[in-house]
Design an enzyme around this catalytic site. Sequence first.
Site, PDB file in Angstrom:
ATOM      1  N   ASN A  11      27.734  41.651  43.507  1.00  0.00           N
ATOM      2  CA  ASN A  11      28.584  41.926  44.674  1.00  0.00           C
ATOM      3  C   ASN A  11      28.766  43.447  44.822  1.00  0.00           C
ATOM      4  OD1 ASN A  11      30.861  42.412  46.300  1.00  0.00           O
ATOM      5  ND2 ASN A  11      31.706  40.394  45.849  1.00  0.00           N
ATOM      6  N   ASP A  70      35.289  38.117  36.633  1.00  0.00           N
ATOM      7  CA  ASP A  70      35.329  36.986  37.543  1.00  0.00           C
ATOM      8  C   ASP A  70      36.719  36.978  38.149  1.00  0.00           C
ATOM      9  OD1 ASP A  70      33.988  34.920  38.833  1.00  0.00           O
ATOM     10  OD2 ASP A  70      34.801  33.399  37.487  1.00  0.00           O
ATOM     11  N   TYR A 152      38.525  37.596  50.707  1.00  0.00           N
ATOM     12  CA  TYR A 152      39.751  37.085  51.305  1.00  0.00           C
ATOM     13  C   TYR A 152      40.746  38.202  51.661  1.00  0.00           C
ATOM     14  CZ  TYR A 152      38.129  32.579  49.400  1.00  0.00           C
ATOM     15  OH  TYR A 152      37.391  31.456  49.104  1.00  0.00           O
ATOM     16  N   ASP A 153      40.366  39.458  51.533  1.00  0.00           N
ATOM     17  CA  ASP A 153      41.304  40.566  51.761  1.00  0.00           C
ATOM     18  C   ASP A 153      42.045  40.503  53.103  1.00  0.00           C
ATOM     19  OD1 ASP A 153      41.040  41.731  49.299  1.00  0.00           O
ATOM     20  OD2 ASP A 153      39.638  43.289  49.938  1.00  0.00           O
ATOM     21  N   ARG A 179      41.903  43.663  40.363  1.00  0.00           N
ATOM     22  CA  ARG A 179      40.757  44.306  39.702  1.00  0.00           C
ATOM     23  C   ARG A 179      41.160  45.686  39.173  1.00  0.00           C
ATOM     24  NH1 ARG A 179      37.651  43.498  43.345  1.00  0.00           N
ATOM     25  NH2 ARG A 179      37.099  41.415  42.653  1.00  0.00           N
TER      26      ARG A 179
END
Length: 193
Positions: A11, A70, A152-153, A179
């Site tokens: 990603n 994850d 989903y931000d 994160r």
Amino acid sequence: MEKELVFATHNPHKFEEVQQMMPKGLRLLSLSDIGCTEEIPETEQTLEGNARLKAQHVRQRYGYDCIADDTGLEVDALNGAPGVYSARYAGPGADAQANTAKLLQALSGNARRNARFRTVIVLTEGSAFRYFEGVAEGEILEAPRGHGGFGYDPVFRPSGYSCSFAELTPEEKNAISHRGKAFRALQDYMARY
Ligand code: ITT
């Protein structure tokens, strides 16, 4: 010599976020930098398990020191879903828009909207693994807002803020995000060496 560490993610958004947080003297390598283009299986039922699978794959096949994370979005009214299935909530290969639309549909008419992002990072230390965690509490908005971030931000409003994660700058998001918190815990640990 600069220390090298692979971040085992496909990603690019995650890679960019984490690269910004790395201390000087440490070069973060991507999977394409080491020639790893295959899909890495994420078949465990927990964030810890999937992060470990990714790190283990790189360590065993490519021999690099490695970190993997994850992340899951846990919505209380959905009993913790989509959780470990966040990337494919709307089905295999689903994109962020489809996942977000399914989430808004699942919560339609529901006033209970509290949720959290949880990130687990694994660091390989030889054949051992060390785990770091970060959580960001908030709630799911009624409709997407903003164009920054990813996943989903646009539908996640962090607690204490009136905007979504997608309306924050990358620096602002990193300062309070799941994160960001998990990687600062990793940094604190690595700073001791
Ligand atoms: P890798 O497994 O290759 O690292 P991924 O996209 O599958 O990439 P995760 O399993 O960690 O990454 O995350 C699962 C999904 O959760 C991801 O696809 C996004 O939709 C969402 N997600 C993760 N971090 C997010 C963040 O900071 N903001 C919004 N959504 C996020």
